[in-house]
Design a protein around this motif. Structure first.
Motif, PDB file in Angstrom:
ATOM      1  N   ILE B  37       0.766  -1.169  -0.017  1.00  0.00           N
ATOM      2  CA  ILE B  37      -0.232  -0.012  -0.033  1.00  0.00           C
ATOM      3  C   ILE B  37       1.010   1.261   0.180  1.00  0.00           C
ATOM      4  N   ILE B  38       0.725   2.313  -0.877  1.00  0.00           N
ATOM      5  CA  ILE B  38       1.493   3.360  -1.044  1.00  0.00           C
ATOM      6  C   ILE B  38       0.722   4.578  -0.342  1.00  0.00           C
ATOM      7  N   GLY B  39       1.208   5.014   0.970  1.00  0.00           N
ATOM      8  CA  GLY B  39       0.429   6.217   1.514  1.00  0.00           C
ATOM      9  C   GLY B  39      -0.017   5.782   2.932  1.00  0.00           C
ATOM     10  N   ALA B  40       0.685   6.244   4.102  1.00  0.00           N
ATOM     11  CA  ALA B  40       0.201   5.630   5.342  1.00  0.00           C
ATOM     12  C   ALA B  40      -0.890   6.891   5.837  1.00  0.00           C
ATOM     13  N   LYS B  65       6.125   8.176   2.488  1.00  0.00           N
ATOM     14  CA  LYS B  65       7.264   9.116   2.267  1.00  0.00           C
ATOM     15  C   LYS B  65       7.752   9.750   3.414  1.00  0.00           C
ATOM     16  N   GLY B  66       6.942  10.201   4.107  1.00  0.00           N
ATOM     17  CA  GLY B  66       7.112  11.055   5.377  1.00  0.00           C
ATOM     18  C   GLY B  66       6.855  10.203   6.511  1.00  0.00           C
ATOM     19  N   TRP B  67       6.000  10.747   7.656  1.00  0.00           N
ATOM     20  CA  TRP B  67       5.578  10.014   8.731  1.00  0.00           C
ATOM     21  C   TRP B  67       4.069   9.645   8.561  1.00  0.00           C
ATOM     22  N   GLY B  70       0.813  12.043   8.454  1.00  0.00           N
ATOM     23  CA  GLY B  70       1.363  13.278   8.006  1.00  0.00           C
ATOM     24  C   GLY B  70       0.619  14.027   6.854  1.00  0.00           C
ATOM     25  N   GLY B  71      -0.196  13.234   6.128  1.00  0.00           N
ATOM     26  CA  GLY B  71      -0.752  13.804   4.920  1.00  0.00           C
ATOM     27  C   GLY B  71      -2.144  14.575   5.340  1.00  0.00           C
ATOM     28  N   ASN B  72      -2.978  14.449   4.438  1.00  0.00           N
ATOM     29  CA  ASN B  72      -4.287  15.121   4.888  1.00  0.00           C
ATOM     30  C   ASN B  72      -4.909  14.683   6.076  1.00  0.00           C
ATOM     31  N   THR B  73      -4.755  13.331   6.395  1.00  0.00           N
ATOM     32  CA  THR B  73      -5.158  12.759   7.586  1.00  0.00           C
ATOM     33  C   THR B  73      -5.103  13.582   8.659  1.00  0.00           C
ATOM     34  N   GLY B  74      -3.683  14.181   8.764  1.00  0.00           N
ATOM     35  CA  GLY B  74      -3.400  14.735  10.123  1.00  0.00           C
ATOM     36  C   GLY B  74      -3.577  16.418   9.782  1.00  0.00           C
ATOM     37  N   ARG B  75      -4.458  16.580   8.756  1.00  0.00           N
ATOM     38  CA  ARG B  75      -4.434  18.048   8.196  1.00  0.00           C
ATOM     39  C   ARG B  75      -6.025  18.746   8.280  1.00  0.00           C
ATOM     40  N   ASN B  76      -6.711  17.670   8.487  1.00  0.00           N
ATOM     41  CA  ASN B  76      -7.998  18.072   8.176  1.00  0.00           C
ATOM     42  C   ASN B  76      -9.198  18.326   9.191  1.00  0.00           C
ATOM     43  N   THR B  77     -10.175  19.016   8.968  1.00  0.00           N
ATOM     44  CA  THR B  77     -11.003  19.566  10.106  1.00  0.00           C
ATOM     45  C   THR B  77     -12.113  18.419  10.635  1.00  0.00           C
ATOM     46  N   THR B  78     -11.894  17.092  10.427  1.00  0.00           N
ATOM     47  CA  THR B  78     -12.632  16.084  10.875  1.00  0.00           C
ATOM     48  C   THR B  78     -13.883  16.139  10.912  1.00  0.00           C
ATOM     49  N   ILE B  79     -14.684  16.875   9.947  1.00  0.00           N
ATOM     50  CA  ILE B  79     -16.060  16.535   9.875  1.00  0.00           C
ATOM     51  C   ILE B  79     -16.425  15.240   9.248  1.00  0.00           C
ATOM     52  N   ASN B 205       9.266   7.080   6.052  1.00  0.00           N
ATOM     53  CA  ASN B 205      10.525   7.775   5.184  1.00  0.00           C
ATOM     54  C   ASN B 205      10.960   6.711   3.992  1.00  0.00           C
ATOM     55  N   CYS B 206       9.904   6.317   3.431  1.00  0.00           N
ATOM     56  CA  CYS B 206      10.267   5.498   2.570  1.00  0.00           C
ATOM     57  C   CYS B 206       9.370   5.894   1.265  1.00  0.00           C
ATOM     58  N   GLU B 207      10.059   6.756   0.375  1.00  0.00           N
ATOM     59  CA  GLU B 207       9.152   7.097  -0.975  1.00  0.00           C
ATOM     60  C   GLU B 207       9.260   6.303  -2.092  1.00  0.00           C
ATOM     61  N   ALA B 283     -18.228  28.716   5.196  1.00  0.00           N
ATOM     62  CA  ALA B 283     -17.478  28.632   6.180  1.00  0.00           C
ATOM     63  C   ALA B 283     -17.692  27.447   6.980  1.00  0.00           C
ATOM     64  N   TYR B 284     -16.955  26.860   7.896  1.00  0.00           N
ATOM     65  CA  TYR B 284     -17.416  25.695   8.535  1.00  0.00           C
ATOM     66  C   TYR B 284     -16.521  25.606   9.728  1.00  0.00           C
ATOM     67  N   ILE B 285     -17.200  25.331  11.148  1.00  0.00           N
ATOM     68  CA  ILE B 285     -16.583  25.774  12.239  1.00  0.00           C
ATOM     69  C   ILE B 285     -16.984  24.551  13.290  1.00  0.00           C
ATOM     70  N   GLY B 364      -9.113  10.697  -4.910  1.00  0.00           N
ATOM     71  CA  GLY B 364     -10.181  11.737  -5.555  1.00  0.00           C
ATOM     72  C   GLY B 364     -11.097  11.981  -4.389  1.00  0.00           C
ATOM     73  N   TRP B 365     -10.521  11.772  -3.116  1.00  0.00           N
ATOM     74  CA  TRP B 365     -11.314  12.294  -2.109  1.00  0.00           C
ATOM     75  C   TRP B 365     -11.670  13.697  -1.901  1.00  0.00           C
ATOM     76  N   GLY B 366     -10.656  14.549  -2.424  1.00  0.00           N
ATOM     77  CA  GLY B 366     -10.683  15.745  -2.541  1.00  0.00           C
ATOM     78  C   GLY B 366     -10.736  16.576  -0.993  1.00  0.00           C
ATOM     79  N   THR B 367     -11.663  17.396  -0.830  1.00  0.00           N
ATOM     80  CA  THR B 367     -11.733  18.081   0.234  1.00  0.00           C
ATOM     81  C   THR B 367     -12.598  17.227   1.402  1.00  0.00           C
ATOM     82  N   GLY B 368     -13.022  16.133   0.936  1.00  0.00           N
ATOM     83  CA  GLY B 368     -14.013  15.550   2.162  1.00  0.00           C
ATOM     84  C   GLY B 368     -13.818  14.236   2.243  1.00  0.00           C
ATOM     85  N   GLY B 369     -12.705  13.508   2.492  1.00  0.00           N
ATOM     86  CA  GLY B 369     -12.536  12.001   2.418  1.00  0.00           C
ATOM     87  C   GLY B 369     -12.376  11.667   3.804  1.00  0.00           C
ATOM     88  N   PHE B 370     -12.156  12.530   5.118  1.00  0.00           N
ATOM     89  CA  PHE B 370     -11.628  12.132   6.122  1.00  0.00           C
ATOM     90  C   PHE B 370     -12.999  11.249   6.867  1.00  0.00           C
TER      91      PHE B 370
HETATM   92  C1  LIG Z   1      -7.463  21.451   5.422  1.00  0.00           C
HETATM   93  C2  LIG Z   1      -8.333  20.246   5.004  1.00  0.00           C
HETATM   94  C3  LIG Z   1      -9.540  19.958   5.604  1.00  0.00           C
HETATM   95  C4  LIG Z   1     -10.167  19.060   5.286  1.00  0.00           C
HETATM   96  N1  LIG Z   1     -11.489  18.842   6.206  1.00  0.00           N
HETATM   97  C5  LIG Z   1     -11.971  17.728   5.927  1.00  0.00           C
HETATM   98  C6  LIG Z   1     -13.390  17.438   6.586  1.00  0.00           C
HETATM   99  O1  LIG Z   1     -13.779  18.182   7.767  1.00  0.00           O
HETATM  100  N2  LIG Z   1     -13.866  16.303   6.748  1.00  0.00           N
HETATM  101  C7  LIG Z   1     -13.586  15.154   5.723  1.00  0.00           C
HETATM  102  O2  LIG Z   1     -14.360  14.446   5.622  1.00  0.00           O
HETATM  103  N3  LIG Z   1     -12.349  15.515   4.978  1.00  0.00           N
HETATM  104  C8  LIG Z   1     -11.661  16.623   4.999  1.00  0.00           C
HETATM  105  N4  LIG Z   1     -10.683  16.803   4.227  1.00  0.00           N
HETATM  106  C9  LIG Z   1     -10.111  15.662   3.480  1.00  0.00           C
HETATM  107  C10 LIG Z   1      -9.561  14.549   4.052  1.00  0.00           C
HETATM  108  O3  LIG Z   1      -8.355  15.104   4.883  1.00  0.00           O
HETATM  109  C11 LIG Z   1      -8.980  13.652   3.044  1.00  0.00           C
HETATM  110  O4  LIG Z   1      -9.847  13.088   1.739  1.00  0.00           O
HETATM  111  C12 LIG Z   1      -8.428  12.228   3.798  1.00  0.00           C
HETATM  112  O5  LIG Z   1      -7.674  12.597   5.046  1.00  0.00           O
HETATM  113  C13 LIG Z   1      -7.478  11.489   2.812  1.00  0.00           C
HETATM  114  O6  LIG Z   1      -6.830  10.648   3.481  1.00  0.00           O
HETATM  115  P1  LIG Z   1      -5.715   9.582   2.709  1.00  0.00           P
HETATM  116  O7  LIG Z   1      -5.369   8.523   3.629  1.00  0.00           O
HETATM  117  O8  LIG Z   1      -6.181   9.049   1.475  1.00  0.00           O
HETATM  118  O9  LIG Z   1      -4.506  10.798   2.362  1.00  0.00           O
HETATM  119  P2  LIG Z   1      -3.506  11.301   3.281  1.00  0.00           P
HETATM  120  O10 LIG Z   1      -3.626  11.272   4.664  1.00  0.00           O
HETATM  121  O11 LIG Z   1      -3.030  12.631   2.563  1.00  0.00           O
HETATM  122  O12 LIG Z   1      -2.420   9.949   2.915  1.00  0.00           O
HETATM  123  C14 LIG Z   1      -1.699   9.946   1.740  1.00  0.00           C
HETATM  124  C15 LIG Z   1      -0.292   9.526   2.022  1.00  0.00           C
HETATM  125  O13 LIG Z   1       0.542   9.404   0.968  1.00  0.00           O
HETATM  126  C16 LIG Z   1       2.074   9.690   1.185  1.00  0.00           C
HETATM  127  N5  LIG Z   1       2.743   9.553   0.108  1.00  0.00           N
HETATM  128  C17 LIG Z   1       2.554  10.480  -1.005  1.00  0.00           C
HETATM  129  N6  LIG Z   1       3.407  10.106  -2.079  1.00  0.00           N
HETATM  130  C18 LIG Z   1       4.127   9.188  -1.858  1.00  0.00           C
HETATM  131  C19 LIG Z   1       5.036   8.317  -2.390  1.00  0.00           C
HETATM  132  N7  LIG Z   1       5.693   8.707  -3.418  1.00  0.00           N
HETATM  133  N8  LIG Z   1       5.538   7.480  -1.725  1.00  0.00           N
HETATM  134  C20 LIG Z   1       5.175   7.130  -0.480  1.00  0.00           C
HETATM  135  N9  LIG Z   1       4.169   7.601  -0.086  1.00  0.00           N
HETATM  136  C21 LIG Z   1       3.508   8.777  -0.529  1.00  0.00           C
HETATM  137  C22 LIG Z   1       1.607  11.077   1.797  1.00  0.00           C
HETATM  138  O14 LIG Z   1       2.826  11.514   2.455  1.00  0.00           O
HETATM  139  C23 LIG Z   1       0.478  10.905   2.807  1.00  0.00           C
HETATM  140  O15 LIG Z   1       0.966  10.392   3.978  1.00  0.00           O
HETATM  141  C24 LIG Z   1      -9.791  17.892   4.513  1.00  0.00           C
HETATM  142  C25 LIG Z   1      -8.571  18.341   4.045  1.00  0.00           C
HETATM  143  C26 LIG Z   1      -7.708  19.238   4.346  1.00  0.00           C
HETATM  144  C27 LIG Z   1      -6.218  19.340   3.614  1.00  0.00           C
END
Ligand SMILES: Cc1cc2nc3c(=O)[nH]c(=O)nc-3n(C[C@H](O)[C@H](O)[C@H](O)COP(=O)(O)OP(=O)(O)OC[C@H]3O[C@@H](n4cnc5c(N)ncnc54)[C@H](O)[C@@H]3O)c2cc1C
Ligand SMILES: [Zn+2]
Lengths: 114, 417
Positions: B37-40, B65-67, B70-79, B205-207, B283-285, B364-370
């Motif tokens: 699986i590529i992407g943790a 590739k990072g921790w 550390g991608g969008n999973t750790g950056r979203n607003t958790t709705i 740390n494996c890209e 806006a969402y809060i 393709g989860w875009g702005t809403g995949g959490f």
């Molecule tokens: C600011 C913000 C707010 C959001 N708010 C919401 C919300 O309120 N509700 C909601 O449902 N969704 C929200 N989302 C969307 C949600 O965060 C994402 O749809 C979801 O977290 C995606 O999860 P994921 O596991 O697919 O991706 P990620 O968590 O991004 O994981 C993908 C991983 O792949 C790794 N990767 C990339 N390239 C490589 C490579 N070449 N080799 C190895 N690893 C690689 C990345 O480092 C990353 O860790 C928001 C997103 C953002 C940015």
């Protein structure tokens, strides 16, 4: 916020005046009704979504209103150059796109931190 | 794995917390796995967990590739919510919502899922018609969603200003009571711990730098900065970087990557009991359990991998928040950040097989995949294990952009999250 040079107004203006308008240099097909589904999909939906140097259209909406093209690095968001619509892709020559190693965006510093 | 429980907390309290084990290991990569699986992120780690738990496949590596997280999973607003318009979306988002309820027990990890209710504000006649249409469609799909008068909305969320003199007056709201929030980091950590416990290798740390193919075109493995790793099945779950990875296998994607930002305020005492969204004002809060107001902004207008985003996007959102909730006008914002989201033309995800045998994609989860994390991971694991989609994700193909069978939530919602 970015500063963008409009090649028609010949000055740098705030990003707020501009709209991004998708990829540049995509020729709109003239035979739309005869195209295969594959070709239409490739034209209409599929995108290169480049990480690095990309060519795209912008419009100076709240300025002169005209469309132009830009070469931009999608890692640093830096504009390498802008040029008038209808001109071919410029030869960027020595203008190398910034790489993750040289630009201090989050992405870049994160990979440094490794 | 030692079980987490109230007794474990008490036991460790008695002995200076010296007995906690590492939650997951950091093994050296093997030469070959059954599945890579590529992407943790949550979706990738969850996929590994369900492959191990429900399909008996444990020889798995999750490459990051990072921790992890550390991608969008750790950056979203958790709705979290499931009140999407179309049957296909209702199917997958509600599958996720059902799994959220019980996820902490399943993982033995407190993901802090809190069904505090998600309320979407209606400001005009058009909003009202759209929301009522959603409510009826949701109910036909057995999904809770109800219409509130302005007074009922204020009762549910006391800080809401429902006066007619408000800058953006409210003429009602749609409420999904089962909607809410969860702790994003805990979702990644909980899946990581539970997957590692079943033998999954999580390699940080494996890209991934290349995707290897056999002479017949099928997947052979990947190249990474830590060497070549072989596998007959590879799942790409890389959110904003999906196009970059799929290009390594010669597959062009219907995706554009945009920065999306969020920010939090200084922590305050509990004041905001639910999640409030306004599509019209954008806006969402909500308020986190730490007390911070969690505020989501919009995407930038240009594609980017910079993980930053423009300042004007944030200030625009704060303008809207201050108009909706004048009570927050004097609060200080503490941190803001960006993630890179992968947006499809119809704003619905892709969880599917690809033209390359053995290569699967979840993106393709875009702005809403959490909100979809458990459901998406669950059916994606099924897809990889059986080399065929689960009936819930069967409509979410790549081919729909050729056949025209779009799942057009973009037209249905205008804005997501
Ligand atoms: C600011 C913000 C707010 C959001 N708010 C919401 C919300 O309120 N509700 C909601 O449902 N969704 C929200 N989302 C969307 C949600 O965060 C994402 O749809 C979801 O977290 C995606 O999860 P994921 O596991 O697919 O991706 P990620 O968590 O991004 O994981 C993908 C991983 O792949 C790794 N990767 C990339 N390239 C490589 C490579 N070449 N080799 C190895 N690893 C690689 C990345 O480092 C990353 O860790 C928001 C997103 C953002 C940015
Ligand atoms: Zn101009």
């Amino acid at each position: 916020m970015l500063l963008i040079y409009c090649p028609y107004c010949e000055e740098e203006r705030s990003e707020l005046e501009f709209r991004q308008a998708g990829d540049a240099h995509i020729a709109r097909p003239t035979n739309m009704t005869e195209m295969t589904d594959e070709d239409f999909e490739a034209f209409f939906f599929l995108r290169d979504n480049v990480k690095g140097l990309t060519f795209e259209r912008w419009r100076h909406l709240n300025g002169c209103g005209r469309f132009f093209n830009a070469a931009r690095d999608t890692v640093s968001d830096k504009f390498l150059t802008t040029y008038k619509a209808g001109l071919p892709r410029p030869d960027l020559g020595t203008l190398r796109p910034a790489t993750e190693a040289t630009v201090e965006t989050y992405e870049a510093t994160e990979s440094d931190a490794k | 794995m030692r079980k987490y429980s109230v007794f474990a907390v008490a036991r460790e309290a008695m002995r200076g917390h010296r007995g906690w084990e590492a939650q997951w290991t950091s093994p050296e990569p093997r030469k070959e796995y059954d599945v890579i699986i590529i992407g943790a992120g949550g979706h990738g780690l969850g996929t590994a967990y369900y492959l191990a738990k429900e399909h008996g496949i444990t020889n798995i590596a999750v490459l990051e590739k990072g921790w992890l997280g550390g991608g969008n999973t750790g950056r979203n607003t958790t709705i979290i919510r499931s009140n999407y318009l179309y049957d296909e979306s209702a199917g997958i988002y509600d599958h996720a919502l059902k799994l959220w309820d019980g996820l902490s027990q399943d993982l033995n990890y407190n993901v802090m899922y809190s069904a505090r209710g998600v309320m979407m504000l209606s400001h005009n006649v058009h909003d009202q018609q759209v929301f009522k249409r959603h409510i009826h469609a949701n109910r036909l799909n057995g999904i809770d969603n109800e219409w509130l008068t302005p007074e009922q909305a204020q009762e549910f969320c006391p800080p809401l200003d429902i006066s007619r003199t408000a800058r953006y007056p409210i003429n009602g709201a749609a409420l999904q009571r089962r909607g809410g929030t969860a702790r994003h980091d805990a979702v990644a950590w909980g899946y990581a711990r539970a997957a590692a416990d079943r033998g999954v290798h999580i390699i940080q740390n494996c890209e991934v730098t290349g995707i290897r193919r056999n002479p017949d075109g099928s997947v052979a493995g990947v190249d990474t900065n830590r060497g070549q790793i072989n596998a007959k099945k590879v799942g790409v779950v890389a959110a904003g970087h999906t196009s970059v990875l799929m290009e390594m296998a010669g597959v062009r994607m219907p995706l554009v990557s945009y920065p999306l930002q969020a920010l939090v305020s200084e922590p305050i005492k509990p004041i905001f009991p639910c999640v409030v969204m306004s599509n019209t004002v954008h806006a969402y809060i909500s308020q986190s359990d730490k007390g911070e107001l969690v505020i989501g902004a919009g995407t930038d207008q240009y594609s980017s991998y910079s993980q930053t985003g423009g300042l004007q996007i944030i200030t625009h959102t704060l303008d809207a928040i201050c108009e909706l909730f004048p009570i927050f006008r004097r609060m200080k914002m503490m941190r803001s950040w960006g993630g890179i989201v992968d947006v499809t033309p119809d704003r619905s995800p892709i969880l599917a097989k690809t033209p390359v045998q053995g290569l699967y994609v979840n993106c393709g989860w875009g702005t809403g995949g959490f909100k979809a994390t458990p459901g998406s991971a669950n059916v994606f694991a099924h897809t990889i294990a059986n080399d065929a989609p689960h009936k819930i994700n069967a409509p979410f193909t790549l081919e729909r952009f050729r056949s025209g069978r779009l799942i057009d939530e973009a037209a249905a919602a205008a804005v997501a999250h």
